[in-house]
Design a protein around this motif. Structure first.
Motif, PDB file in Angstrom:
ATOM      1  N   LYS A  49      22.525  42.118  36.193  1.00  0.00           N
ATOM      2  CA  LYS A  49      22.866  43.470  36.625  1.00  0.00           C
ATOM      3  C   LYS A  49      22.602  43.686  38.109  1.00  0.00           C
ATOM      4  N   SER A  50      21.696  42.897  38.657  1.00  0.00           N
ATOM      5  CA  SER A  50      21.375  43.053  40.074  1.00  0.00           C
ATOM      6  C   SER A  50      22.367  42.317  40.970  1.00  0.00           C
ATOM      7  N   THR A  51      23.254  41.520  40.364  1.00  0.00           N
ATOM      8  CA  THR A  51      24.178  40.732  41.182  1.00  0.00           C
ATOM      9  C   THR A  51      25.649  40.955  40.838  1.00  0.00           C
ATOM     10  N   THR A  52      25.946  41.804  39.828  1.00  0.00           N
ATOM     11  CA  THR A  52      27.324  41.934  39.362  1.00  0.00           C
ATOM     12  C   THR A  52      28.238  42.653  40.345  1.00  0.00           C
ATOM     13  N   SER A  53      27.704  43.344  41.320  1.00  0.00           N
ATOM     14  CA  SER A  53      28.557  44.036  42.283  1.00  0.00           C
ATOM     15  C   SER A  53      28.816  43.166  43.520  1.00  0.00           C
ATOM     16  N   SER A  54      28.721  41.846  43.336  1.00  0.00           N
ATOM     17  CA  SER A  54      28.901  40.937  44.465  1.00  0.00           C
ATOM     18  C   SER A  54      30.280  41.102  45.073  1.00  0.00           C
ATOM     19  N   SER A  55      30.339  40.964  46.381  1.00  0.00           N
ATOM     20  CA  SER A  55      31.597  41.123  47.090  1.00  0.00           C
ATOM     21  C   SER A  55      32.601  40.047  46.693  1.00  0.00           C
ATOM     22  N   GLU A  56      32.104  38.889  46.290  1.00  0.00           N
ATOM     23  CA  GLU A  56      32.996  37.792  45.899  1.00  0.00           C
ATOM     24  C   GLU A  56      33.763  38.143  44.621  1.00  0.00           C
ATOM     25  N   THR A  57      33.084  38.758  43.662  1.00  0.00           N
ATOM     26  CA  THR A  57      33.747  39.156  42.416  1.00  0.00           C
ATOM     27  C   THR A  57      34.804  40.211  42.696  1.00  0.00           C
ATOM     28  N   LEU A  58      34.467  41.182  43.522  1.00  0.00           N
ATOM     29  CA  LEU A  58      35.419  42.235  43.870  1.00  0.00           C
ATOM     30  C   LEU A  58      36.613  41.666  44.625  1.00  0.00           C
ATOM     31  N   LYS A  59      36.355  40.717  45.491  1.00  0.00           N
ATOM     32  CA  LYS A  59      37.440  40.106  46.258  1.00  0.00           C
ATOM     33  C   LYS A  59      38.411  39.381  45.341  1.00  0.00           C
ATOM     34  N   LYS A  60      37.889  38.671  44.342  1.00  0.00           N
ATOM     35  CA  LYS A  60      38.740  37.944  43.403  1.00  0.00           C
ATOM     36  C   LYS A  60      39.599  38.897  42.584  1.00  0.00           C
ATOM     37  N   LEU A  61      39.017  40.024  42.173  1.00  0.00           N
ATOM     38  CA  LEU A  61      39.783  41.021  41.418  1.00  0.00           C
ATOM     39  C   LEU A  61      40.893  41.613  42.282  1.00  0.00           C
ATOM     40  N   ASN A  62      40.560  41.936  43.532  1.00  0.00           N
ATOM     41  CA  ASN A  62      41.567  42.493  44.434  1.00  0.00           C
ATOM     42  C   ASN A  62      42.688  41.501  44.715  1.00  0.00           C
ATOM     43  N   GLU A  63      42.316  40.231  44.859  1.00  0.00           N
ATOM     44  CA  GLU A  63      43.323  39.195  45.081  1.00  0.00           C
ATOM     45  C   GLU A  63      44.249  39.066  43.871  1.00  0.00           C
ATOM     46  N   ALA A  64      43.664  39.121  42.675  1.00  0.00           N
ATOM     47  CA  ALA A  64      44.451  39.002  41.452  1.00  0.00           C
ATOM     48  C   ALA A  64      45.472  40.128  41.348  1.00  0.00           C
ATOM     49  N   LEU A  65      45.059  41.336  41.691  1.00  0.00           N
ATOM     50  CA  LEU A  65      45.979  42.475  41.620  1.00  0.00           C
ATOM     51  C   LEU A  65      47.001  42.424  42.752  1.00  0.00           C
ATOM     52  N   ALA A  66      46.559  42.019  43.925  1.00  0.00           N
ATOM     53  CA  ALA A  66      47.476  41.933  45.072  1.00  0.00           C
ATOM     54  C   ALA A  66      48.560  40.892  44.850  1.00  0.00           C
ATOM     55  N   ASN A  67      48.259  39.868  44.060  1.00  0.00           N
ATOM     56  CA  ASN A  67      49.206  38.787  43.825  1.00  0.00           C
ATOM     57  C   ASN A  67      50.071  38.993  42.589  1.00  0.00           C
ATOM     58  N   LYS A  68      49.801  40.048  41.830  1.00  0.00           N
ATOM     59  CA  LYS A  68      50.616  40.314  40.647  1.00  0.00           C
ATOM     60  C   LYS A  68      51.977  40.863  41.050  1.00  0.00           C
ATOM     61  N   LYS A  69      53.002  40.417  40.367  1.00  0.00           N
ATOM     62  CA  LYS A  69      54.358  40.875  40.660  1.00  0.00           C
ATOM     63  C   LYS A  69      54.514  42.334  40.246  1.00  0.00           C
ATOM     64  N   VAL A  70      55.154  43.126  41.099  1.00  0.00           N
ATOM     65  CA  VAL A  70      55.451  44.523  40.771  1.00  0.00           C
ATOM     66  C   VAL A  70      56.830  44.579  40.115  1.00  0.00           C
ATOM     67  N   VAL A  71      56.894  45.217  38.946  1.00  0.00           N
ATOM     68  CA  VAL A  71      58.160  45.293  38.205  1.00  0.00           C
ATOM     69  C   VAL A  71      58.495  46.745  37.899  1.00  0.00           C
ATOM     70  N   ASN A  72      59.751  46.990  37.547  1.00  0.00           N
ATOM     71  CA  ASN A  72      60.131  48.313  37.061  1.00  0.00           C
ATOM     72  C   ASN A  72      59.425  48.584  35.739  1.00  0.00           C
ATOM     73  N   ASP A  73      59.063  49.814  35.496  1.00  0.00           N
ATOM     74  CA  ASP A  73      58.438  50.182  34.228  1.00  0.00           C
ATOM     75  C   ASP A  73      59.384  49.804  33.086  1.00  0.00           C
ATOM     76  N   PRO A  74      59.030  48.848  32.232  1.00  0.00           N
ATOM     77  CA  PRO A  74      59.932  48.384  31.176  1.00  0.00           C
ATOM     78  C   PRO A  74      60.173  49.408  30.072  1.00  0.00           C
ATOM     79  N   LYS A  75      59.389  50.504  30.068  1.00  0.00           N
ATOM     80  CA  LYS A  75      59.523  51.498  29.001  1.00  0.00           C
ATOM     81  C   LYS A  75      60.336  52.717  29.413  1.00  0.00           C
ATOM     82  N   VAL A  76      60.786  52.719  30.646  1.00  0.00           N
ATOM     83  CA  VAL A  76      61.640  53.814  31.093  1.00  0.00           C
ATOM     84  C   VAL A  76      63.069  53.453  30.727  1.00  0.00           C
ATOM     85  N   SER A  77      63.653  54.182  29.765  1.00  0.00           N
ATOM     86  CA  SER A  77      64.949  53.827  29.201  1.00  0.00           C
ATOM     87  C   SER A  77      66.084  53.910  30.203  1.00  0.00           C
ATOM     88  N   ALA A  78      66.065  54.948  31.015  1.00  0.00           N
ATOM     89  CA  ALA A  78      67.146  55.122  31.990  1.00  0.00           C
ATOM     90  C   ALA A  78      66.550  55.014  33.387  1.00  0.00           C
TER      91      ALA A  78
END
Length: 250
Positions: A49-78
């Motif tokens: 608990k004293s180490t879970t807010s490490s900057s390295e963990t946050l950086k990896k999460l941000n990288e994962a989201l930054a690298n995810k492909k952005v798509v059109n919402d597949p549930k919007v019918s029109a």
């Protein structure tokens, strides 16, 4: 006949004695093992608990989201063309800001006194979101694209539009519930932090777990505690990203 009867009596008595001895040994061993395991768990939790807010963990999460492909919402019918709603540059790189009920919103803006980095909510309408702040679960404004420095959104791939709306409605039913400052107590439903609220709405209603192991605490191969960071709501493999704006890797 008497000898045979005596033999069976002695034999059965020996078997029963052996069984009781094994049970007693197992009970004693289990008791000692449990005590040792609990001590190990407590020590591991305190250290982690004293180490879970490490900057390295946050950086990896941000990288994962930054690298995810952005798509059109597949549930919007029109689906309208992105370029008809936004500039061509924004449409290509960031998608369309969500107004559909049940879409997940995340920002990596810093929130002092709440989550060390980031915040999450669920869209309730074109103008409202449901979110957990330090004052508890509340209805907020759906304007993160203009009021947050960064913002991303996504939808669970295996749910329907109606199920997403029901998840948002479930979150709204928790309005007034106090804030949960114990991030590793994800099992409680008497209080919530932001990402826990959104996570619970899909976990409890549909059995869909949006958590990853980024902030989980494990020892000897067993997960002993879990916490979910807002960014994990979109970086797991059950969600597609439909909008992202100014998401930098910190």
């Amino acid at each position: 006949m008497k000898k045979r009867k005596l033999f069976y009596t002695v034999f059965i008595s020996s078997i029963l004695t052996l069984v009781f001895s094994v049970q007693a040994f197992a009970t004693t061993t289990t008791s000692n093992h449990t005590a040792l395991t609990q001590q190990t768990i407590d020590n591991t939790l305190e250290k982690a608990k004293s180490t879970t807010s490490s900057s390295e963990t946050l950086k990896k999460l941000n990288e994962a989201l930054a690298n995810k492909k952005v798509v059109n919402d597949p549930k919007v019918s029109a689906t309208k063309s992105l370029t008809s709603q936004t500039s061509s540059l924004t449409a290509i790189s960031g998608g369309t800001y969500p107004t559909r009920k049940g879409v997940i919103l995340v920002t990596d803006d810093k929130y002092s006194g709440i989550i060390p980095l980031g915040h999450g909510a669920i869209v309730y309408s074109a103008s409202e979101v449901v979110e957990a702040l330090n004052t508890g679960v509340v209805i907020g404004k759906n304007n993160w694209n203009t009021t947050r420095n960064s913002c991303a959104a996504g939808t669970v791939t295996s749910t329907t539009v109606d199920q997403d709306a029901a998840a948002a409605e479930w979150c709204k039913s928790k309005v007034g519930t106090p804030y949960n400052y114990d991030y590793y107590n994800m099992s409680t439903r008497s209080k919530f932090y932001c990402s826990q609220l959104v996570w619970a709405s899909f976990k409890d209603n549909y059995g869909i777990d949006l958590n990853t192991d980024s902030y989980d605490i494990s020892t000897f191969g067993y997960t002993i505690a879990s916490a979910i960071h807002p960014t994990e709501l979109l970086t797991n493999d059950k969600v597609v990203v439909t909008y992202r704006n100014n998401w930098d890797v910190n």
